[in-house]
Design an enzyme around this catalytic site. Structure first.
Site, PDB file in Angstrom:
ATOM      1  N   ARG A 275       8.816  12.506 -16.213  1.00  0.00           N
ATOM      2  CA  ARG A 275       8.264  12.194 -14.881  1.00  0.00           C
ATOM      3  C   ARG A 275       6.880  12.799 -14.687  1.00  0.00           C
ATOM      4  O   ARG A 275       6.049  12.250 -13.971  1.00  0.00           O
ATOM      5  CB  ARG A 275       9.225  12.650 -13.783  1.00  0.00           C
ATOM      6  CG  ARG A 275      10.541  11.888 -13.804  1.00  0.00           C
ATOM      7  CD  ARG A 275      11.344  12.059 -12.534  1.00  0.00           C
ATOM      8  NE  ARG A 275      12.748  11.855 -12.802  1.00  0.00           N
ATOM      9  CZ  ARG A 275      13.342  10.658 -12.938  1.00  0.00           C
ATOM     10  NH1 ARG A 275      12.624   9.566 -12.807  1.00  0.00           N
ATOM     11  NH2 ARG A 275      14.636  10.573 -13.184  1.00  0.00           N
TER      12      ARG A 275
ATOM     13  N   GLN B 287      24.307  16.081  -9.463  1.00  0.00           N
ATOM     14  CA  GLN B 287      24.958  16.257 -10.764  1.00  0.00           C
ATOM     15  C   GLN B 287      26.189  17.142 -10.621  1.00  0.00           C
ATOM     16  O   GLN B 287      27.244  16.846 -11.183  1.00  0.00           O
ATOM     17  CB  GLN B 287      23.976  16.877 -11.762  1.00  0.00           C
ATOM     18  CG  GLN B 287      22.815  15.954 -12.085  1.00  0.00           C
ATOM     19  CD  GLN B 287      21.791  16.590 -12.994  1.00  0.00           C
ATOM     20  OE1 GLN B 287      21.893  17.776 -13.336  1.00  0.00           O
ATOM     21  NE2 GLN B 287      20.788  15.823 -13.370  1.00  0.00           N
TER      22      GLN B 287
ATOM     23  N   ARG C  32      18.013  25.200 -18.816  1.00  0.00           N
ATOM     24  CA  ARG C  32      18.357  24.779 -17.451  1.00  0.00           C
ATOM     25  C   ARG C  32      19.671  25.413 -16.961  1.00  0.00           C
ATOM     26  O   ARG C  32      20.580  25.661 -17.743  1.00  0.00           O
ATOM     27  CB  ARG C  32      18.412  23.251 -17.391  1.00  0.00           C
ATOM     28  CG  ARG C  32      17.042  22.675 -17.707  1.00  0.00           C
ATOM     29  CD  ARG C  32      17.001  21.185 -17.644  1.00  0.00           C
ATOM     30  NE  ARG C  32      17.246  20.693 -16.299  1.00  0.00           N
ATOM     31  CZ  ARG C  32      17.330  19.399 -16.002  1.00  0.00           C
ATOM     32  NH1 ARG C  32      17.214  18.501 -16.950  1.00  0.00           N
ATOM     33  NH2 ARG C  32      17.537  19.013 -14.768  1.00  0.00           N
TER      34      ARG C  32
ATOM     35  N   LYS D 176      13.887  21.637 -13.432  1.00  0.00           N
ATOM     36  CA  LYS D 176      13.982  20.279 -13.975  1.00  0.00           C
ATOM     37  C   LYS D 176      13.588  20.272 -15.458  1.00  0.00           C
ATOM     38  O   LYS D 176      13.546  21.315 -16.077  1.00  0.00           O
ATOM     39  CB  LYS D 176      13.119  19.330 -13.141  1.00  0.00           C
ATOM     40  CG  LYS D 176      13.606  19.194 -11.698  1.00  0.00           C
ATOM     41  CD  LYS D 176      14.989  18.569 -11.661  1.00  0.00           C
ATOM     42  CE  LYS D 176      15.565  18.559 -10.261  1.00  0.00           C
ATOM     43  NZ  LYS D 176      16.955  18.103 -10.242  1.00  0.00           N
TER      44      LYS D 176
ATOM     45  N   ASP E  32      13.214  13.638  -7.497  1.00  0.00           N
ATOM     46  CA  ASP E  32      12.618  13.096  -8.720  1.00  0.00           C
ATOM     47  C   ASP E  32      11.266  12.438  -8.466  1.00  0.00           C
ATOM     48  O   ASP E  32      10.563  12.081  -9.419  1.00  0.00           O
ATOM     49  CB  ASP E  32      13.564  12.067  -9.365  1.00  0.00           C
ATOM     50  CG  ASP E  32      14.778  12.745  -9.974  1.00  0.00           C
ATOM     51  OD1 ASP E  32      14.729  13.968 -10.211  1.00  0.00           O
ATOM     52  OD2 ASP E  32      15.773  12.045 -10.219  1.00  0.00           O
TER      53      ASP E  32
ATOM     54  N   SER F  43      20.498   7.185 -13.375  1.00  0.00           N
ATOM     55  CA  SER F  43      21.588   7.933 -12.714  1.00  0.00           C
ATOM     56  C   SER F  43      22.857   7.095 -12.649  1.00  0.00           C
ATOM     57  O   SER F  43      23.961   7.588 -12.897  1.00  0.00           O
ATOM     58  CB  SER F  43      21.204   8.265 -11.270  1.00  0.00           C
ATOM     59  OG  SER F  43      20.370   9.372 -11.220  1.00  0.00           O
TER      60      SER F  43
HETATM   61  C1  S3P Z   1      20.550  13.329 -10.871  1.00  0.00           C
HETATM   62  C2  S3P Z   1      20.462  14.318  -9.934  1.00  0.00           C
HETATM   63  C3  S3P Z   1      19.262  15.121  -9.723  1.00  0.00           C
HETATM   64  C4  S3P Z   1      18.041  14.484 -10.345  1.00  0.00           C
HETATM   65  C5  S3P Z   1      18.291  13.986 -11.744  1.00  0.00           C
HETATM   66  C6  S3P Z   1      19.423  12.957 -11.731  1.00  0.00           C
HETATM   67  C7  S3P Z   1      21.822  12.608 -11.017  1.00  0.00           C
HETATM   68  O1  S3P Z   1      19.444  16.391 -10.334  1.00  0.00           O
HETATM   69  O2  S3P Z   1      16.947  15.365 -10.355  1.00  0.00           O
HETATM   70  O3  S3P Z   1      17.136  13.367 -12.273  1.00  0.00           O
HETATM   71  O4  S3P Z   1      21.851  11.546 -11.677  1.00  0.00           O
HETATM   72  O5  S3P Z   1      22.825  13.088 -10.474  1.00  0.00           O
HETATM   73  P1  S3P Z   1      20.187  17.605  -9.555  1.00  0.00           P
HETATM   74  O6  S3P Z   1      21.595  17.209  -9.336  1.00  0.00           O
HETATM   75  O7  S3P Z   1      20.071  18.770 -10.506  1.00  0.00           O
HETATM   76  O8  S3P Z   1      19.400  17.803  -8.304  1.00  0.00           O
END
Ligand code: S3P
Length: 454
Positions: free
Chosen positions: A410, A193, A148, A365, A338, A22
């Site tokens: 995962r 995100q 998605r 996901k 996650d 991330s």
């Molecule tokens: C992430 C946010 C999460 C997470 C993903 C990484 C990020 O997703 O599940 O693995 O780096 O901002 P969402 O924003 O869709 O919840």
């Protein structure tokens, strides 16, 4: 690739983990669109992070050679050895990525569709960057990514002034950027995100841009922006930014605590000690350790420094007195989103039942993790079911069996961990997907004493 797992191994010792995925996406984007020289260490060459580097290379000719060269080198640690072991991640021996950014003005139209691979974070964050770029772009990806939801990011970017089309709400995204105006956006779903995308767009908008979250999510974008001197304000559930052109910067990406979660669970299940060095300890990422604590897993976190606003340190797992079931309520879920797969793996071995409430986001996901977890645990001889949007896992242990991770990194890693202490052998199909976020996962587990090969 199929991983074969036999019972009886123990997972103990010391290790590092690959750099945080991330954080890497965000620092790569911020460095490539900065003005001036940036030097990034500890970037994992996991498939997702390479996707971000390759996409940026398509859009930024000035830094293309460096990004392409970095992304095409083999992944580190295929043997499970080469991670940052030192708690001081800035001393990582992996050569840094050095780019001489020319600012956001240097973004150009890509000659072809921009392929984000399996990475939702790449697609959504880049949509935020491209919303302010005055040319058309098409963001696409693999079969999983094309399924998605993307309206959640398209909507606020449209409101800011960009033209954004989704494929009936899903990827690919077509985007034609332009002059943006600041907005106040209330997130319909708690998503880091989407928050990140709107904030990145806000850096190139007129006026202030605020994102209000229904529940806290990981705060890597805001931490990096604050450390870079951007006009960013964090108040309760609201983050506000204004126009800002970042300068080049240096940083060493902390180890990925979500990758570490699999090793923590493996050690907890074998009742052994594991010490993980140089790992990110940002509290918006470590909530799973609190959930594990409730389940009887003993861990100690020691913060030893910070990198661009991110706390980094050591994570020690101590033997506990057995694993208990737990309840994870909807309000807690965004902060462990996650780690639900690995928590469910632990839950399958716990005393008593576990319950993950209102977990519908898990369906969106890399695969439908809600249905996949229940099916995966059952395939390994356990008891689990989905009721509405809730996941119920009955503890009591697993017998082992054969299961397909359906290309989801995962899920593959969580099912492998669940299988380690099953009473019989197991086979996990699709183990290669671990490379999406944890290159060298199987080798690392094997080096620490697990009976896993593949
Ligand atoms: C992430 C946010 C999460 C997470 C993903 C990484 C990020 O997703 O599940 O693995 O780096 O901002 P969402 O924003 O869709 O919840």
């Amino acid at each position: 690739m199929r991983a074969r797992i036999r019972p009886g191994g123990r997972v103990e010792g010391e290790t590092g983990v690959p750099g945080d995925k991330s954080i890497a996406h965000r620092w790569l984007i911020l460095a490539a669109t900065a003005e001036g020289r940036s030097e990034l260490r500890g970037l994992t060459r996991s498939l997702d992070v390479r996707s971000t580097a390759r996409c940026l290379a398509q859009l930024l000719p000035g830094v293309r050679p460096q990004l392409e060269a970095w992304a095409s080198r083999p992944a580190e640690s295929r043997d499970g050895h080469g991670f940052t072991w030192d708690s001081d991640v800035s001393r990582s021996t992996d050569p840094p990525l050095v780019v001489e950014g020319e600012g956001r003005e240097a973004l150009v139209a890509a000659r072809a569709a921009i392929d984000c691979g399996n990475s939702g974070t790449t697609m959504r964050l880049l949509a935020g960057v491209l919303a302010a770029a005055p040319f058309p772009a098409r963001l696409t990806g693999d079969v999983s990514l094309l399924a998605r939801p993307m309206e959640r990011v398209a909507m606020p970017l449209r409101e800011m002034g960009a033209t954004v089309r989704t494929n009936g709400g899903l990827a690919p995204i077509e985007i034609e950027g332009g002059a943006l105006r600041g907005i106040v956006h209330e997130l319909a779903v708690a998503s880091a995100q989407v928050k990140g995308a709107v904030l990145l767009a806000g850096l190139a908008a007129t006026g202030e841009t605020s994102v209000v979250e229904p529940a806290p999510t990981r705060d890597h974008t805001e931490r990096a922006l604050e450390a870079l001197g951007a006009p960013v304000r964090m108040e309760d559930r609201r983050v506000t930014v204004a126009a800002f052109q970042q300068r080049g910067f240096e940083g060493a990406v902390p180890g990925d605590v979500s990758a570490a979660s699999f090793l923590v669970a493996a050690a907890a299940l074998s009742g052994t000690e594991v010490l993980i060095h140089g790992v990110g300890l940002n509290p918006t990422r470590t909530r799973f350790l609190d959930v594990m604590e409730r389940m009887g897993v003993r861990t100690e976190r020691t913060v030893l420094g910070t990198q661009l606003g991110e706390p980094v340190g050591d994570l020690q797992v101590r033997p506990g007195d057995g694993i208990e079931g737990t309840r994870v309520e909807t309000a807690e879920l965004p902060l462990v989103i996650d780690e639900v797969p690995v928590l469910a793996a632990l839950a399958a071995h716990a005393k008593g039942h576990s319950f993950f409430a209102g977990a519908s986001e898990l369906r969106t996901k890399e695969s439908d993790r809600l249905g996949g977890l229940a099916a995966g645990i059952r395939a390994l001889g356990g008891l689990a079911e989905v009721e509405g949007d809730d996941l119920l896992v009955s503890g009591g242990g697993l017998t082992g069996g054969a299961v397909d991770a359906l290309g989801d990194h995962r899920m593959a890693m969580a099912l492998a961990v669940a299988a380690l202490t099953a009473s019989g052998p197991s086979e996990i199909e699709g183990m290669e997907s671990a490379e999406v976020s944890f290159p060298g996962f199987v080798a690392t587990l094997a080096r620490l004493g697990a009976r896993i090969e593949g």
